[in-house]
Design a protein around this motif. Structure first.
Motif, PDB file in Angstrom:
ATOM      1  N   ILE A   5     -14.489 -24.180 -22.486  1.00  0.00           N
ATOM      2  CA  ILE A   5     -15.126 -24.716 -23.692  1.00  0.00           C
ATOM      3  C   ILE A   5     -14.063 -24.867 -24.775  1.00  0.00           C
ATOM      4  CG2 ILE A   5     -16.902 -24.366 -25.452  1.00  0.00           C
ATOM      5  CD1 ILE A   5     -18.315 -22.490 -23.454  1.00  0.00           C
ATOM      6  N   THR A   6     -13.941 -26.069 -25.313  1.00  0.00           N
ATOM      7  CA  THR A   6     -13.043 -26.322 -26.448  1.00  0.00           C
ATOM      8  C   THR A   6     -13.892 -26.839 -27.604  1.00  0.00           C
ATOM      9  OG1 THR A   6     -11.191 -26.865 -24.995  1.00  0.00           O
ATOM     10  CG2 THR A   6     -11.015 -27.556 -27.285  1.00  0.00           C
ATOM     11  N   HIS A   7     -13.939 -26.061 -28.682  1.00  0.00           N
ATOM     12  CA  HIS A   7     -14.748 -26.399 -29.857  1.00  0.00           C
ATOM     13  C   HIS A   7     -13.795 -26.624 -31.021  1.00  0.00           C
ATOM     14  CE1 HIS A   7     -18.638 -25.358 -32.291  1.00  0.00           C
ATOM     15  NE2 HIS A   7     -17.975 -26.366 -32.820  1.00  0.00           N
ATOM     16  N   THR A   8     -13.781 -27.853 -31.528  1.00  0.00           N
ATOM     17  CA  THR A   8     -12.861 -28.225 -32.612  1.00  0.00           C
ATOM     18  C   THR A   8     -13.652 -28.645 -33.844  1.00  0.00           C
ATOM     19  OG1 THR A   8     -11.262 -29.028 -30.971  1.00  0.00           O
ATOM     20  CG2 THR A   8     -10.911 -29.686 -33.259  1.00  0.00           C
ATOM     21  N   LEU A   9     -13.297 -28.087 -34.992  1.00  0.00           N
ATOM     22  CA  LEU A   9     -13.890 -28.474 -36.274  1.00  0.00           C
ATOM     23  C   LEU A   9     -12.764 -28.905 -37.209  1.00  0.00           C
ATOM     24  CD1 LEU A   9     -15.373 -25.434 -35.444  1.00  0.00           C
ATOM     25  CD2 LEU A   9     -17.048 -26.504 -36.942  1.00  0.00           C
ATOM     26  N   VAL A  10     -12.959 -30.054 -37.860  1.00  0.00           N
ATOM     27  CA  VAL A  10     -11.960 -30.575 -38.790  1.00  0.00           C
ATOM     28  C   VAL A  10     -12.634 -30.853 -40.134  1.00  0.00           C
ATOM     29  CG1 VAL A  10     -10.260 -32.374 -39.254  1.00  0.00           C
ATOM     30  CG2 VAL A  10     -10.644 -31.608 -36.904  1.00  0.00           C
ATOM     31  N   TYR A  39      -9.280 -16.387 -24.215  1.00  0.00           N
ATOM     32  CA  TYR A  39      -9.718 -16.958 -25.487  1.00  0.00           C
ATOM     33  C   TYR A  39      -8.507 -17.231 -26.380  1.00  0.00           C
ATOM     34  CZ  TYR A  39     -12.096 -17.747 -29.896  1.00  0.00           C
ATOM     35  OH  TYR A  39     -12.537 -18.317 -31.065  1.00  0.00           O
ATOM     36  N   GLU A  40      -8.494 -18.401 -27.018  1.00  0.00           N
ATOM     37  CA  GLU A  40      -7.446 -18.769 -27.967  1.00  0.00           C
ATOM     38  C   GLU A  40      -8.093 -19.377 -29.206  1.00  0.00           C
ATOM     39  OE1 GLU A  40      -4.313 -21.216 -26.338  1.00  0.00           O
ATOM     40  OE2 GLU A  40      -4.618 -20.352 -24.338  1.00  0.00           O
ATOM     41  N   LEU A  41      -7.565 -19.002 -30.366  1.00  0.00           N
ATOM     42  CA  LEU A  41      -8.041 -19.553 -31.630  1.00  0.00           C
ATOM     43  C   LEU A  41      -6.853 -20.130 -32.366  1.00  0.00           C
ATOM     44  CD1 LEU A  41     -10.348 -19.929 -33.715  1.00  0.00           C
ATOM     45  CD2 LEU A  41      -9.740 -17.678 -34.632  1.00  0.00           C
ATOM     46  N   GLU A  42      -6.927 -21.434 -32.676  1.00  0.00           N
ATOM     47  CA  GLU A  42      -5.853 -22.107 -33.398  1.00  0.00           C
ATOM     48  C   GLU A  42      -6.387 -22.581 -34.744  1.00  0.00           C
ATOM     49  OE1 GLU A  42      -4.575 -25.301 -30.919  1.00  0.00           O
ATOM     50  OE2 GLU A  42      -3.902 -23.982 -29.282  1.00  0.00           O
ATOM     51  N   ILE A  43      -5.611 -22.350 -35.799  1.00  0.00           N
ATOM     52  CA  ILE A  43      -6.036 -22.720 -37.149  1.00  0.00           C
ATOM     53  C   ILE A  43      -4.868 -23.394 -37.865  1.00  0.00           C
ATOM     54  CG2 ILE A  43      -6.903 -21.883 -39.369  1.00  0.00           C
ATOM     55  CD1 ILE A  43      -8.062 -19.485 -37.900  1.00  0.00           C
ATOM     56  N   PHE A  44      -5.154 -24.517 -38.488  1.00  0.00           N
ATOM     57  CA  PHE A  44      -4.179 -25.231 -39.317  1.00  0.00           C
ATOM     58  C   PHE A  44      -4.825 -25.514 -40.679  1.00  0.00           C
ATOM     59  CE2 PHE A  44      -3.465 -26.321 -34.873  1.00  0.00           C
ATOM     60  CZ  PHE A  44      -2.135 -25.979 -34.719  1.00  0.00           C
ATOM     61  N   PRO A  45      -4.156 -25.281 -41.797  1.00  0.00           N
ATOM     62  CA  PRO A  45      -2.719 -25.043 -41.938  1.00  0.00           C
ATOM     63  C   PRO A  45      -2.287 -23.676 -41.412  1.00  0.00           C
ATOM     64  CG  PRO A  45      -3.822 -24.733 -44.024  1.00  0.00           C
ATOM     65  CD  PRO A  45      -4.854 -25.271 -43.088  1.00  0.00           C
ATOM     66  N   SER A  46      -1.010 -23.552 -41.124  1.00  0.00           N
ATOM     67  CA  SER A  46      -0.471 -22.340 -40.519  1.00  0.00           C
ATOM     68  C   SER A  46      -0.275 -21.213 -41.524  1.00  0.00           C
ATOM     69  CB  SER A  46       0.858 -22.650 -39.831  1.00  0.00           C
ATOM     70  OG  SER A  46       1.785 -23.197 -40.754  1.00  0.00           O
ATOM     71  N   THR A  74      -8.279 -27.365 -39.873  1.00  0.00           N
ATOM     72  CA  THR A  74      -8.628 -27.585 -38.472  1.00  0.00           C
ATOM     73  C   THR A  74      -8.773 -26.238 -37.777  1.00  0.00           C
ATOM     74  OG1 THR A  74      -7.444 -29.696 -38.374  1.00  0.00           O
ATOM     75  CG2 THR A  74      -7.918 -28.614 -36.283  1.00  0.00           C
ATOM     76  N   ILE A  75      -9.885 -26.062 -37.082  1.00  0.00           N
ATOM     77  CA  ILE A  75     -10.156 -24.839 -36.331  1.00  0.00           C
ATOM     78  C   ILE A  75     -10.447 -25.249 -34.893  1.00  0.00           C
ATOM     79  CG2 ILE A  75     -11.680 -22.850 -36.068  1.00  0.00           C
ATOM     80  CD1 ILE A  75     -12.283 -23.140 -39.101  1.00  0.00           C
ATOM     81  N   LYS A  76      -9.661 -24.726 -33.955  1.00  0.00           N
ATOM     82  CA  LYS A  76      -9.865 -25.040 -32.534  1.00  0.00           C
ATOM     83  C   LYS A  76     -10.044 -23.741 -31.761  1.00  0.00           C
ATOM     84  CE  LYS A  76      -7.873 -28.486 -30.477  1.00  0.00           C
ATOM     85  NZ  LYS A  76      -6.907 -29.401 -29.817  1.00  0.00           N
ATOM     86  N   VAL A 257     -24.593 -16.145 -38.187  1.00  0.00           N
ATOM     87  CA  VAL A 257     -23.918 -16.542 -36.950  1.00  0.00           C
ATOM     88  C   VAL A 257     -23.438 -17.985 -37.021  1.00  0.00           C
ATOM     89  CG1 VAL A 257     -25.093 -14.857 -35.500  1.00  0.00           C
ATOM     90  CG2 VAL A 257     -26.125 -17.103 -35.839  1.00  0.00           C
ATOM     91  N   ALA A 258     -23.320 -18.532 -38.227  1.00  0.00           N
ATOM     92  CA  ALA A 258     -22.750 -19.867 -38.386  1.00  0.00           C
ATOM     93  C   ALA A 258     -21.334 -19.862 -37.827  1.00  0.00           C
ATOM     94  CB  ALA A 258     -22.738 -20.266 -39.856  1.00  0.00           C
ATOM     95  N   PRO A 259     -20.889 -20.955 -37.185  1.00  0.00           N
ATOM     96  CA  PRO A 259     -19.548 -20.952 -36.588  1.00  0.00           C
ATOM     97  C   PRO A 259     -18.446 -20.711 -37.604  1.00  0.00           C
ATOM     98  CG  PRO A 259     -20.489 -23.161 -36.611  1.00  0.00           C
ATOM     99  CD  PRO A 259     -21.594 -22.227 -36.957  1.00  0.00           C
ATOM    100  N   VAL A 260     -18.623 -21.259 -38.812  1.00  0.00           N
ATOM    101  CA  VAL A 260     -17.631 -21.071 -39.872  1.00  0.00           C
ATOM    102  C   VAL A 260     -18.366 -20.849 -41.184  1.00  0.00           C
ATOM    103  CG1 VAL A 260     -15.691 -22.082 -41.138  1.00  0.00           C
ATOM    104  CG2 VAL A 260     -15.961 -22.561 -38.704  1.00  0.00           C
TER     105      VAL A 260
END
Length: 281
Positions: A5-10, A39-46, A74-76, A257-260
């Motif tokens: 599962i890849t969930h991306t929010l921009v 599990y991996e969580l990527e967030i930008f800006p760094s 960006t949250i992936k 429990v909102a994603p963000v």
């Protein structure tokens, strides 16, 4: 069944803004009927710091603190998870008393899950009414009640996607006769609580054999059944959930429990936009 599962929010802003603290609730559980393999969580800006936390229900939440300003966020979230087959509850041996109302007074951890949805702790009259209908003609058994209640909800309310706004009250959902998955989850949760069944709101994903044009975050209800523990029921889907469901988090309140969850600092009437994409393979 194994899933990726890849969930991306921009989030984009028309001018640079300062991001306040954000809470991210996108890491799937690893217990019961699902095992989180990676599990991996990527967030930008760094320019940020991440602090892992546990919610009151034991779910993973990440607190993110930013520095500087940005015109996008960006949250992936990338998960690899294995789900297991859910057994038929009627086929399981269970010697516990399942007559209603359930006797949970000795378990203080469950008391909060039978309180009314209204701020004063009272139950919605509309939920009480449909609960009374679901009790008619059954043997006062929690499983019979759940299955009859879900059939009533499906008959009274048509599922329809709704992306904006908080979950509706049971009264509004029943009067409108339409509702999103979160509206129906609240309706089932509140109705169960009317007859003393501990219940909570769940956020997660539902895998489809025939993938839709665009996957969306899903919501359903978990109820506590003596001798069987917390079990998921989806009034907008198949009833008792199966291995096609992946739970992220649960709470007595849907907004927790909102994603963000987070805010930003910028001029009044600043325009912002959210785009998301969910890939499940």
């Amino acid at each position: 069944m194994k899933k990726k599962i890849t969930h991306t929010l921009v989030y984009t802003y028309e001018i640079p803004v300062s991001l306040d603290e954000h809470l991210i609730c996108l890491k799937p559980r690893s217990n019961g009927f699902q095992k989180l393999c990676n599990y991996e969580l990527e967030i930008f800006p760094s320019s940020h710091s991440i602090f892992p936390m546990l919610s009151e229900n034991g779910d993973d939440i990440f607190k993110v603190v930013f520095s500087g300003s940005t015109n996008s966020l960006t949250i992936k979230s990338k998960s690899e998870i294995e789900t297991k087959v859910h057994p038929d509850l009627f086929q399981l041996e269970n010697n516990y008393d399942l007559s209603l109302p359930l006797k949970i007074e000795s378990n203080n951890t469950l008391i909060g899950f039978i309180k009314g949805w209204f701020p004063n702790g009272q139950h919605d009259p509309a939920a009480i009414k449909i609960a009374q209908e679901a009790l008619a003609g059954i043997n006062n058994n929690v499983l019979d009640f759940l299955y009859q209640l879900i059939e009533l909800i499906k008959d009274r309310v048509k599922y329809t996607p709704r992306h904006l706004g908080p979950a509706w009250t049971s009264g509004r959902t029943l009067s409108e006769r339409v509702g999103s998955c979160r509206d129906l989850a609240i309706l089932l949760m509140e109705t169960c609580r009317c007859v003393g069944i501990p219940s909570r709101f769940v956020s997660g994903y539902q895998f489809m054999d025939q993938p839709p044009n665009k996957y969306e975050l899903h919501a359903w209800t978990e109820v506590f059944i003596p001798g069987l523990g917390w079990r998921g029921f989806d009034p907008s889907g198949c009833g008792l959930i199966n291995q096609n469901y992946v739970a992220l988090a649960s709470s007595s309140m849907s907004e927790l429990v909102a994603p963000v969850r987070g805010t930003f600092v910028g001029p009044s009437k600043l325009k912002s936009e959210l785009n998301w994409n969910i890939e499940i393979t």
